[in-house]
Scaffold this active site. Structure first.
Site, PDB file in Angstrom:
ATOM      1  N   THR A 162      57.792  63.661  12.518  1.00 39.39           N
ATOM      2  CA  THR A 162      58.944  62.966  11.951  1.00 39.39           C
ATOM      3  C   THR A 162      59.499  63.661  10.716  1.00 39.39           C
ATOM      4  O   THR A 162      60.708  63.646  10.483  1.00 39.39           O
ATOM      5  CB  THR A 162      58.518  61.522  11.572  1.00 39.39           C
ATOM      6  OG1 THR A 162      58.087  60.884  12.769  1.00 39.39           O
ATOM      7  CG2 THR A 162      59.645  60.734  10.962  1.00 39.39           C
ATOM      8  N   THR A 219      52.452  62.357  11.520  1.00 32.61           N
ATOM      9  CA  THR A 219      51.412  61.597  10.821  1.00 32.61           C
ATOM     10  C   THR A 219      50.314  61.063  11.739  1.00 32.61           C
ATOM     11  O   THR A 219      49.197  60.831  11.285  1.00 32.61           O
ATOM     12  CB  THR A 219      52.028  60.390  10.078  1.00 32.61           C
ATOM     13  OG1 THR A 219      52.740  59.592  11.022  1.00 32.61           O
ATOM     14  CG2 THR A 219      52.942  60.836   8.966  1.00 32.61           C
ATOM     15  N   ASP A 220      50.634  60.892  13.035  1.00 32.84           N
ATOM     16  CA  ASP A 220      49.682  60.183  13.903  1.00 32.84           C
ATOM     17  C   ASP A 220      48.301  60.846  13.948  1.00 32.84           C
ATOM     18  O   ASP A 220      47.288  60.159  13.968  1.00 32.84           O
ATOM     19  CB  ASP A 220      50.254  60.056  15.324  1.00 32.84           C
ATOM     20  CG  ASP A 220      51.464  59.128  15.361  1.00 32.84           C
ATOM     21  OD1 ASP A 220      51.658  58.383  14.382  1.00 32.84           O
ATOM     22  OD2 ASP A 220      52.204  59.158  16.353  1.00 32.84           O
ATOM     23  N   LYS A 265      44.760  57.655   8.833  1.00 30.07           N
ATOM     24  CA  LYS A 265      45.992  56.856   8.934  1.00 30.07           C
ATOM     25  C   LYS A 265      45.574  55.429   9.246  1.00 30.07           C
ATOM     26  O   LYS A 265      44.994  55.162  10.293  1.00 30.07           O
ATOM     27  CB  LYS A 265      46.896  57.413  10.036  1.00 30.07           C
ATOM     28  CG  LYS A 265      48.225  56.684  10.127  1.00 30.07           C
ATOM     29  CD  LYS A 265      49.202  57.351  11.086  1.00 30.07           C
ATOM     30  CE  LYS A 265      50.519  56.599  11.081  1.00 30.07           C
ATOM     31  NZ  LYS A 265      51.554  57.218  11.912  1.00 30.07           N
TER      32      LYS A 265
END
Ligand code: ASP
Length: 438
Positions: free
Chosen positions: A100, A175-176, A253
């Site tokens: 992203t 980020t995942d 996360k």
């Protein structure tokens, strides 16, 4: 694009998307770059990107709009698309990998689709150029769910190369699975001499609420700091005021969408970092040092992470054994237990698999805390059957470490010994107070 009143106003002043403009409304003056209007936005609004990187929509009723000339602009590059850096600034390499943070909104659909070029990234954050000279490398562009160990290996090589050229390296990433990559780089970059900072963005940089700008600015501050560590630098809280830099093997996360989703686990952050360059170290971090980083990128891909759940059949281990897997990390319950009786007992299966050379490790599925297999009989029996408990190591970190260790040696005693050796702060000898839900 724009229609109705906004279109008329812009047309009269010969303003086009990308121009730097000033808008005055209700006594407040906003300056920024005119952005395209999202098709699903309010037709009476124009959208401008402010100097801090945020986009705002302004209702065009009762506004004064003017186009800023280049002299009034005072900020190179924003309107024209060129990005000029002060060459005397210390150099930071930004290795972009996708996700992203380097995606932008498709204004037709409102969805996040296309990837920006590295140049776009520079243009979006002109503030960076004030204190850093940026170099961009883009080995690949993927969403982080598509990362594989071979991407980690490739990335480690690129980062090592960039460490030779710059004062520090930033890796931008989806980020995942960012914390898996952070762990992989923590293990693969040996004798680290400079900062390696991974960052991402929970919202795309075209959204007003994007966290990407301050994450990158704070990451650049860390990249130029005296901390020779691999870590993740992301928002500390829901505000936009500062970030935390957290050890790459002790971070996860913990939320699907919050900007402060990356939390230290069984650890405290290494430092708090402010966009203006203030850094508050929260624990001892090795300083920069001379010499080159050493690469240890071998990785055995036949490793897996298995989560235990009530009713989980141990035959999952047989499946992996049959498929030629060399090692497993099992997320075990509580202090380190698995079922030891009844038809779902794991004991015989673990014994059989370990006797046939498979290495099986346990990590806490509670995420927080430390395993202690000696408390319950189920823990003791699991241990006696051959499962090795990995103290306070995160399951994801344990999975990455196992692939990395097995890449170096297949000798069971060596693998066991190395899995219990601290290489990158992945295990702490004692539980530190104040590390739960921080
Ligand atoms: N799915 C995206 C990724 O991890 C989400 C993000 O970039 O934050 O690549």
């Amino acid at each position: 694009m724009y229609s109705g009143k906004p279109r008329k106003l812009l047309h009269e002043r010969n303003i086009r998307v990308g121009d730097r403009i000033a808008v005055e409304k209700n006594g407040i003056r906003y300056e920024g770059t005119l952005m395209p209007r999202p098709e699903i936005g309010d037709a009476a609004c124009i959208v401008i990107k402010l100097d801090n990187g945020y986009n705002i929509g302004i209702d065009c009723r009762n506004v004064r709009i003017s186009k800023l000339t280049d002299e009034k602009n005072g900020r190179e590059g924003v309107a024209t698309g060129t990005f000029r850096m002060n060459k005397k600034n210390p150099q930071v390499s930004i290795v972009t990998t996708g996700g992203t943070i380097t995606s932008k909104i498709d204004y037709k659909t409102g969805g996040v689709t296309s990837l920006t070029t590295p140049d776009d990234l520079q243009r979006k954050i002109p503030r960076l150029g004030k204190f850093a000279k940026i170099r961009i490398e883009n080995p690949f562009n993927i969403m982080s769910e598509s990362m594989t160990p071979s991407h980690w290996q490739n990335l480690a090589k690129v980062v090592a190369r960039e460490l030779r050229k710059s004062e520090g390296v930033i890796v931008t990433h989806g980020t995942d699975t960012l914390h898996f990559t952070a762990a992989a780089l923590s293990f693969m970059l040996r004798d680290l001499n400079k900062p390696v900072v991974l960052t991402g963005s929970q919202r795309s940089t075209d959204r007003g609420s994007s966290d990407g700008f301050s994450n990158i600015i704070c990451s650049a501050r860390v990249a130029l700091s005296d901390m020779a560590a691999v870590g993740i630098c992301m928002h500390a809280n829901m505000d936009d005021d500062y970030c935390i830099f957290t050890r790459g093997t002790k971070v996860r996360k913990m939320h699907t969408s919050r900007r402060d989703a990356f939390r230290p686990i069984n650890d405290i952050p290494l430092a708090k970092v402010w966009p203006d360059g203030k850094i508050e170290k929260l624990q001892g971090v090795p300083p920069r040092k001379k010499g080159a980083v050493k690469l240890e990128t071998s990785f055995e891909p036949k490793v897996a992470l298995v989560k235990f759940y009530p009713g989980c059949n141990p035959e999952i281990i047989d499946y992996y054994l049959k498929k030629g897997y060399k090692g497993l990390v099992v997320e075990v319950t509580g202090l380190g237990q698995l079922p030891t009786y009844g038809k779902n007992s794991w004991i015989d299966t673990i014994k059989r698999a370990t006797e046939r050379g498979m290495l099986i490790f346990g990590a806490a599925e509670t995420i927080y805390g430390r395993l202690n297999p000696n408390v319950y009989t189920e823990g003791r029996l699991t241990k006696e059957a051959g499962l090795i408990h990995l103290q306070d190591m995160l399951p994801e970190t344990a999975y990455v470490k196992l692939g990395w260790v097995l890449g170096q040696t297949k000798k069971p005693e060596k693998v066991a010994e190395r899995m219990l050796t601290n290489y990158a702060g992945e295990m702490r000898d004692r539980t530190v107070m104040g590390t739960f839900l921080v």
